[in-house]
Motif scaffolding. Structure first.
Motif, PDB file in Angstrom:
ATOM      1  N   GLN A   1      14.126  -3.029  -4.033  1.00 57.42           N
ATOM      2  CA  GLN A   1      13.931  -3.739  -5.374  1.00 57.42           C
ATOM      3  C   GLN A   1      13.556  -4.909  -5.263  1.00 57.42           C
ATOM      4  O   GLN A   1      12.704  -5.463  -6.318  1.00 57.42           O
TER       5      GLN A   1
ATOM      6  N   GLN B   1       9.964  -5.873  -5.604  1.00 55.22           N
ATOM      7  CA  GLN B   1       9.158  -5.684  -7.059  1.00 55.22           C
ATOM      8  C   GLN B   1       9.646  -6.899  -7.968  1.00 55.22           C
ATOM      9  O   GLN B   1       8.890  -7.447  -8.665  1.00 55.22           O
TER      10      GLN B   1
ATOM     11  N   GLN C   1       7.117  -9.786  -9.562  1.00 51.75           N
ATOM     12  CA  GLN C   1       7.106  -9.756 -11.080  1.00 51.75           C
ATOM     13  C   GLN C   1       7.355 -11.292 -11.535  1.00 51.75           C
ATOM     14  O   GLN C   1       6.611 -11.427 -12.554  1.00 51.75           O
TER      15      GLN C   1
ATOM     16  N   THR D   1       1.962  -5.176  -6.836  1.00 50.06           N
ATOM     17  CA  THR D   1       3.186  -5.018  -7.638  1.00 50.06           C
ATOM     18  C   THR D   1       3.502  -3.726  -7.982  1.00 50.06           C
ATOM     19  O   THR D   1       4.758  -3.619  -8.591  1.00 50.06           O
ATOM     20  N   THR D   2       2.856  -2.756  -8.013  1.00 51.23           N
ATOM     21  CA  THR D   2       3.257  -1.313  -8.408  1.00 51.23           C
ATOM     22  C   THR D   2       3.211  -0.555  -7.310  1.00 51.23           C
ATOM     23  O   THR D   2       3.255   0.763  -7.438  1.00 51.23           O
TER      24      THR D   2
END
Length: 581
Positions: A102, A105, A109, A486-487
């Motif tokens: 996690q 990300q 972000q 980012t995804t």
């Protein structure tokens, strides 16, 4: 582990504790720590050891009860993979792979905001550093203060504090008088060592430069001061004093500019006398009944406030001792609304701490004990070509900050001086700033110019910057759209080196808070060195641009996040993040 994940686990433990402590007055605080041995898990909790005695329970049995409740409550989540009980009652938890991943990300972000917080929102902090006497060029000790103070200010800003960087100019007293007489002697044709040269004069070549410009009736101006125009009259000692101070303040401005350090405010010691602040502080102390006269001198009863003996405030000749204007200056800081003040100074100022704080407490105007905070640094020894360097020709008695920057830049100064374009000192500035921050302030430091120039893993700033440049190279080879990272699906990141790199990225926010709490910006340099090491190890162990597209994209996202954190940390230190080396 990320802060939201940490809080989620703490909440699970607090919920599990409620039925256990019901009916008692216990208010336990759950703390989580990283195990020293990674094989023991990702996070550890010792709450059973804390509560066993007051609850009169076996700590291991208490741990088993807590573990069962935590696992039951987290069954639906994707955070905890396993929980183990070790020893007499320690609880070790292992996070799921998804929880560890996690962080990528989150970094992508938040980008430049990753690691920052609003912890200090609405709070003002003043950091005073460098504060050099305007009697000569900045030396390497000032450089260490500049690096420490600027990085410390950046740490506070990163946590939401309203920070003021302040430079205090000691532009009054015997040292300024010695500067003026030194320039006057040079203007009259005397040189160091000759008959007629003043005792305690400044001997560096810069004194001759000031004298030459004074005779030429030039005008100089510091960044925040009014222009000073030389009268050219070598008997006009007041004009010489004003011109010499302005000249050297401008020189120091240029040095600080080359070092990448900017100040929000400059405060003049002379203004404390001009505005009556010093006399006002002394009169207030007398009125408070904490002074006495003895042997023609005025004393302050500093032992009543933790000092080891009483201190003279006003000498028999009517002049104040040097800690008195410091007391007045800190009263002004307090009146300006700075509840938090940090002074970054050399360790030779250690003796003034107790008496300044005593003076502030004796005034009884609401200033808290321990105000201000101090970060004291020890001396810097400069080595070049395997030998210690002690003297700069320009300064006459010490190595200047400008010397250190230029030497560490590793370029031909003669070519730059003769050329039309200004010399790029970025490499030298980066090396000096990183090196001077890379040790705890209270430890002595040896600055090895040869190491600063080395393009090897032994050079810490090169090692960290090369990690950033290496990632830039891989991303350039990929030629894809970085925004798409980012995804991506991060689930393929399961290799041991990937787990280590993910864990190190997650440490960054906590590291910043610890560095702030301990007033230790060196921790940022330590962290960056470790993060660079994890990146280099990962790069050497695993290929990033593999044929498996899903794995490739996940690994690209990982190193992209690593680049961002390296960039964030280097920015806090005022060090550049080059894309090529």
């Amino acid at each position: 582990m990320l802060a939201p994940q940490k809080q989620q686990i703490i909440d699970l433990f607090n919920a599990a504790l409620q039925p256990i402590i019901a009916g008692t007055e216990l208010q336990p605080t759950v703390t989580l720590e990283r195990p020293r041995d990674p094989s023991h898990g990702d996070v550890a909790c010792n709450i059973p050891m804390q509560l066993a005695k007051p609850l009169k329970k076996n700590p291991r049995e208490l741990a088993q009860t807590l573990v069962a409740a935590v696992l039951a409550a987290s069954k639906e989540g994707n955070l905890i993979a396993a929980v183990e009980i070790a020893g007499p009652g320690f609880i070790n938890l292992r996070l799921t792979a998804a929880a560890k991943q996690q962080v990528v990300q989150t970094v992508l972000q938040e980008a430049a905001q990753y690691g920052k917080s609003q912890l200090g929102a609405g709070k003002k902090v003043l950091v005073e550093f460098v504060s050099a006497n305007p009697t000569g060029p900045l030396h390497v000790g000032h450089g260490r203060q500049g690096a420490l103070g600027d990085a410390l200010s950046a740490l506070f800003e990163a946590q939401g504090f309203d920070v003021t960087r302040e430079f205090y100019y000691n532009d009054a007293g015997v040292q300024i008088a010695a500067l003026a007489t030194s320039v006057q002697a040079r203007a009259k044709g005397f040189k160091p060592g000759q008959a007629g040269w003043p005792e305690n004069a400044y001997n560096g070549d810069y004194i001759a430069d000031i004298a030459e410009d004074f005779i030429a009736r030039k005008t100089v101006s510091a960044s925040d001061g009014e222009p000073a125009t030389a009268s050219g009259d070598i008997d006009d000692i007041e004009s010489i004093r004003k011109f010499a101070v302005a000249y050297l303040r401008r020189e120091q401005d240029l040095d600080l500019q080359a070092f990448g350090v900017k100040f929000n405010n400059y405060y003049l010691e002379s203004s404390l006398y001009r505005d009556g602040k010093v006399n006002g502080a002394v009169e207030a102390l007398i009125a408070a009944g904490v002074t006495y006269e003895q042997d023609g001198a005025l004393w302050l009863r500093t032992t009543d406030y933790g000092d080891d003996k009483h201190r003279v405030m006003k000498k028999t000749d009517g002049t104040y001792t040097y800690f008195v204007p410091d007391v007045a200056y800190h009263v002004v800081k307090w009146q300006r609304g700075f509840g938090k003040v940090i002074n970054v100074q050399g360790s030779d100022h250690h003796g003034t701490i107790a008496r300044v704080r005593a003076g502030l407490q004796a005034l009884n105007i609401g200033i808290p004990q321990g105000y201000p905070d101090y970060v004291l640094h020890k001396m810097v020894t400069v080595m070049k070509n395997g030998e210690e360097v002690k003297i700069s020709k320009r300064a006459g008695s010490y190595v200047t900050l400008r010397d250190l920057i230029e030497w560490s830049a590793g370029e031909d100064t003669a070519a730059a001086t003769a050329g039309d374009s200004p010399r790029d000192l970025t490499r030298g500035r980066d090396a000096v700033r990183f090196f001077l921050i890379s040790r705890k302030a209270d430890t002595e430091f040896v600055f090895d110019v040869d190491l600063a120039l080395a393009k090897s893993d032994e050079n810490p700033v090169y090692y960290v910057q090369y990690a950033h440049a290496r990632i830039c190279s891989v991303l350039a080879q990929w030629t894809g759209d970085e925004a798409s990272l980012t995804t991506v699906d991060l689930s393929p990141l399961t290799a041991p080196r990937e787990a280590s790199l993910l864990a190190k990225l997650a440490e960054y926010p906590d590291m910043l808070q610890h560095a702030l709490e301990e007033l230790g910006p060196h921790q940022v340099a330590f962290y960056l060195r470790d993060l660079a090491g994890e990146l280099h190890s990962y790069y050497n162990a695993e290929r990033v641009l593999v044929d498996d597209d899903k794995l490739k994209m996940a690994r690209l996202a990982l190193i992209y996040a690593t680049r961002q954190v390296l960039r964030n940390g280097l920015a806090l230190l005022g060090v550049s993040a080059p894309t090529r080396m």
